[in-house]
Motif scaffolding. Structure first.
Motif, PDB file in Angstrom:
ATOM      1  N   PHE A   1      51.468-110.676  32.623  1.00  0.00           N
ATOM      2  CA  PHE A   1      50.046-111.003  32.789  1.00  0.00           C
ATOM      3  C   PHE A   1      49.164-109.993  32.063  1.00  0.00           C
ATOM      4  O   PHE A   1      48.266-110.363  31.309  1.00  0.00           O
ATOM      5  CB  PHE A   1      49.694-111.050  34.279  1.00  0.00           C
ATOM      6  CG  PHE A   1      48.239-111.315  34.550  1.00  0.00           C
ATOM      7  CD1 PHE A   1      47.728-112.603  34.450  1.00  0.00           C
ATOM      8  CD2 PHE A   1      47.383-110.288  34.902  1.00  0.00           C
ATOM      9  CE1 PHE A   1      46.382-112.851  34.694  1.00  0.00           C
ATOM     10  CE2 PHE A   1      46.043-110.522  35.151  1.00  0.00           C
ATOM     11  CZ  PHE A   1      45.541-111.815  35.043  1.00  0.00           C
ATOM     12  N   PHE A   2      49.412-108.705  32.272  1.00  0.00           N
ATOM     13  CA  PHE A   2      48.584-107.680  31.636  1.00  0.00           C
ATOM     14  C   PHE A   2      48.868-107.530  30.140  1.00  0.00           C
ATOM     15  O   PHE A   2      48.057-106.971  29.410  1.00  0.00           O
ATOM     16  CB  PHE A   2      48.701-106.341  32.364  1.00  0.00           C
ATOM     17  CG  PHE A   2      47.894-106.314  33.635  1.00  0.00           C
ATOM     18  CD1 PHE A   2      46.513-106.246  33.610  1.00  0.00           C
ATOM     19  CD2 PHE A   2      48.516-106.399  34.861  1.00  0.00           C
ATOM     20  CE1 PHE A   2      45.763-106.254  34.773  1.00  0.00           C
ATOM     21  CE2 PHE A   2      47.783-106.406  36.037  1.00  0.00           C
ATOM     22  CZ  PHE A   2      46.395-106.333  35.990  1.00  0.00           C
ATOM     23  N   ASP A   3      49.996-108.062  29.682  1.00  0.00           N
ATOM     24  CA  ASP A   3      50.270-108.118  28.244  1.00  0.00           C
ATOM     25  C   ASP A   3      49.580-109.311  27.591  1.00  0.00           C
ATOM     26  O   ASP A   3      49.685-109.495  26.377  1.00  0.00           O
ATOM     27  CB  ASP A   3      51.775-108.190  27.977  1.00  0.00           C
ATOM     28  CG  ASP A   3      52.470-106.851  28.202  1.00  0.00           C
ATOM     29  OD1 ASP A   3      51.779-105.818  28.308  1.00  0.00           O
ATOM     30  OD2 ASP A   3      53.722-106.851  28.280  1.00  0.00           O
TER      31      ASP A   3
ATOM     32  N   LEU B   1      45.096-110.093  40.575  1.00  0.00           N
ATOM     33  CA  LEU B   1      45.300-109.506  39.248  1.00  0.00           C
ATOM     34  C   LEU B   1      44.130-109.763  38.311  1.00  0.00           C
ATOM     35  O   LEU B   1      43.825-108.922  37.464  1.00  0.00           O
ATOM     36  CB  LEU B   1      46.598-110.033  38.634  1.00  0.00           C
ATOM     37  CG  LEU B   1      47.876-109.690  39.387  1.00  0.00           C
ATOM     38  CD1 LEU B   1      49.081-110.257  38.657  1.00  0.00           C
ATOM     39  CD2 LEU B   1      48.017-108.197  39.586  1.00  0.00           C
ATOM     40  N   THR B   2      43.474-110.905  38.453  1.00  0.00           N
ATOM     41  CA  THR B   2      42.334-111.205  37.580  1.00  0.00           C
ATOM     42  C   THR B   2      41.215-110.194  37.805  1.00  0.00           C
ATOM     43  O   THR B   2      40.625-109.692  36.849  1.00  0.00           O
ATOM     44  CB  THR B   2      41.836-112.640  37.822  1.00  0.00           C
ATOM     45  OG1 THR B   2      42.930-113.532  37.627  1.00  0.00           O
ATOM     46  CG2 THR B   2      40.725-113.000  36.869  1.00  0.00           C
ATOM     47  N   GLN B   3      40.941-109.873  39.080  1.00  0.00           N
ATOM     48  CA  GLN B   3      39.893-108.896  39.380  1.00  0.00           C
ATOM     49  C   GLN B   3      40.273-107.507  38.868  1.00  0.00           C
ATOM     50  O   GLN B   3      39.441-106.782  38.340  1.00  0.00           O
ATOM     51  CB  GLN B   3      39.629-108.829  40.896  1.00  0.00           C
ATOM     52  CG  GLN B   3      38.918-110.020  41.443  1.00  0.00           C
ATOM     53  CD  GLN B   3      39.841-111.207  41.732  1.00  0.00           C
ATOM     54  OE1 GLN B   3      41.035-111.173  41.472  1.00  0.00           O
ATOM     55  NE2 GLN B   3      39.277-112.274  42.250  1.00  0.00           N
ATOM     56  N   ILE B   4      41.538-107.148  39.007  1.00  0.00           N
ATOM     57  CA  ILE B   4      42.004-105.849  38.519  1.00  0.00           C
ATOM     58  C   ILE B   4      41.877-105.786  37.004  1.00  0.00           C
ATOM     59  O   ILE B   4      41.414-104.785  36.451  1.00  0.00           O
ATOM     60  CB  ILE B   4      43.460-105.584  38.961  1.00  0.00           C
ATOM     61  CG1 ILE B   4      43.526-105.445  40.481  1.00  0.00           C
ATOM     62  CG2 ILE B   4      44.029-104.353  38.267  1.00  0.00           C
ATOM     63  CD1 ILE B   4      44.930-105.476  41.044  1.00  0.00           C
ATOM     64  N   LYS B   5      42.257-106.877  36.337  1.00  0.00           N
ATOM     65  CA  LYS B   5      42.182-106.911  34.871  1.00  0.00           C
ATOM     66  C   LYS B   5      40.739-106.761  34.401  1.00  0.00           C
ATOM     67  O   LYS B   5      40.469-106.048  33.446  1.00  0.00           O
ATOM     68  CB  LYS B   5      42.785-108.209  34.346  1.00  0.00           C
ATOM     69  CG  LYS B   5      42.985-108.229  32.853  1.00  0.00           C
ATOM     70  CD  LYS B   5      43.762-109.458  32.443  1.00  0.00           C
ATOM     71  CE  LYS B   5      44.128-109.392  30.976  1.00  0.00           C
ATOM     72  NZ  LYS B   5      44.967-110.515  30.573  1.00  0.00           N
TER      73      LYS B   5
END
Length: 80
Positions: A35-37, A64-68
């Motif tokens: 995801f983060f890649d 994860l979207t909020q963290i990204k």
């Protein structure tokens, strides 16, 4: 849960053997890294043998979207 719901789940499990399987720590780690890649959900689903819906649900659950958004360079206003 009625018979229709049971039949839908049975069909999903027939099409995808990993459906409704608990997530392991390795599954989570692999999904987070992909995801983060920037790997698209459809590709993550293929790599982890999960449905796109399962990947999206896990991304939401782990926020994860909020963290990204918080960690992306464009959200850092101190560099202006």
């Amino acid at each position: 849960m009625n018979q229709d719901d049971f039949n839908k789940i049975k069909q999903i499990k027939k099409e995808n053997k990993e459906a409704y399987k608990p997530w392991s720590r390795k599954d989570d780690d692999d999904m987070i890294n992909l995801f983060f890649d920037g790997v698209p959900v459809s590709e993550i689903a293929i790599k982890l043998n999960r449905t796109k819906g399962a990947i999206r649900a896990r991304i939401r659950k782990m926020e994860l979207t909020q963290i990204k958004k918080k960690t992306s360079p464009s959200s850092d206003s101190s560099k202006k």
